[in-house]
Design an enzyme around this catalytic site. Structure first.
Site, PDB file in Angstrom:
ATOM      1  N   CYS A   1       0.844  -1.187   0.000  1.00  0.00           N
ATOM      2  CA  CYS A   1       0.000   0.000   0.000  1.00  0.00           C
ATOM      3  C   CYS A   1       0.881   1.239   0.000  1.00  0.00           C
ATOM      4  O   CYS A   1       1.912   1.260   0.684  1.00  0.00           O
ATOM      5  CB  CYS A   1      -0.890  -0.011   1.245  1.00  0.00           C
TER       6      CYS A   1
ATOM      7  N   HIS B   1     -10.091   1.419   2.320  1.00  0.00           N
ATOM      8  CA  HIS B   1      -9.566   2.732   2.727  1.00  0.00           C
ATOM      9  C   HIS B   1     -10.691   3.681   3.145  1.00  0.00           C
ATOM     10  O   HIS B   1     -10.487   4.561   3.977  1.00  0.00           O
ATOM     11  CB  HIS B   1      -8.749   3.368   1.595  1.00  0.00           C
TER      12      HIS B   1
ATOM     13  N   HIS C   1      -9.307  -3.847  -1.446  1.00  0.00           N
ATOM     14  CA  HIS C   1      -8.251  -3.089  -0.756  1.00  0.00           C
ATOM     15  C   HIS C   1      -8.581  -1.596  -0.788  1.00  0.00           C
ATOM     16  O   HIS C   1      -8.516  -0.911   0.248  1.00  0.00           O
ATOM     17  CB  HIS C   1      -6.902  -3.362  -1.441  1.00  0.00           C
ATOM     18  N   GLU C   2      -8.938  -1.081  -1.966  1.00  0.00           N
ATOM     19  CA  GLU C   2      -9.198   0.357  -2.083  1.00  0.00           C
ATOM     20  C   GLU C   2     -10.451   0.765  -1.306  1.00  0.00           C
ATOM     21  O   GLU C   2     -10.471   1.796  -0.634  1.00  0.00           O
ATOM     22  CB  GLU C   2      -9.318   0.768  -3.552  1.00  0.00           C
TER      23      GLU C   2
END
Ligand code: CO
Length: 188
Positions: free
Chosen positions: A115, A163, A159-160
């Site tokens: 990341c 965030h 994953h994004e």
């Protein structure tokens, strides 16, 4: 906005844990420009010459909170292969993306995840859904889209979108047994 390895927020900065908000549509000029800058970062980051000149770390995705803006926007550029092994590029500028369904089957990257906001290495499997369906407005194509993702793209999307919740990939790693086998999981 100038986005490079110095301006990207790292996990030592508590803002990375902030919750991101929905973005009003149509996009304001500011939001649109930010998302375009994020996309450009990802595209340029895998160009060796530009990456070195502009101080970019290679990435397949970036979310707005990583530049300190708690809004649900993410840019993704993933080079992958289709079912026949032919190269295919998935690219999106997503606004308010939402996972509407996800598979029971799990998947993980055998080499672990990385990341832009994480400097230290965190070894271990990040176990996610093998397939996800995501709905969003996509600025790249200027339309509402539904993405049916599997494999690597599915991992990147999760994953994004993590965030937006202030979640980082290593939050998912089993601290006691980071390489624990997951029955039936797809190894990517
Ligand atoms: Co990240």
């Amino acid at each position: 906005m100038l986005i490079n390895n110095d301006t990207i927020i790292k996990d030592t900065d508590e803002r990375i844990r902030q919750i991101s908000e929905d973005v009003p549509l149509p996009l304001s000029k500011e939001d649109e420009q930010l998302l375009r800058d994020m996309y450009q970062y990802v595209v340029d980051s895998t160009d060796e010459e530009k990456a070195e000149k502009l101080n970019l770390r290679p990435a397949v995705g970036i979310s707005a909170i990583q530049v300190g803006v708690p809004k649900k926007m993410t840019a993704i550029v993933v080079d992958d292969q289709d079912k026949n092994g032919n190269p295919i590029r998935w690219e999106f500028m997503l606004v308010n993306p939402k996972i509407v369904s996800s598979s029971v089957q799990k998947a993980y990257l055998s080499s672990g995840e990385g990341c832009l906001s994480v400097v230290n290495e965190h070894e271990g499997y990040v176990v996610r859904s093998a397939r996800v369906k995501v709905r969003a407005y996509d600025l790249l194509t200027d339309q509402n889209i539904e993405i049916r993702a599997q494999g690597y793209l599915a991992i990147v999307l999760q994953h994004e979108l993590d965030h937006f919740k202030g979640t980082l990939f290593y939050d998912h790693i089993d601290a006691k047994n980071p390489f624990k086998e997951v029955p039936g999981a797809m190894e990517i």
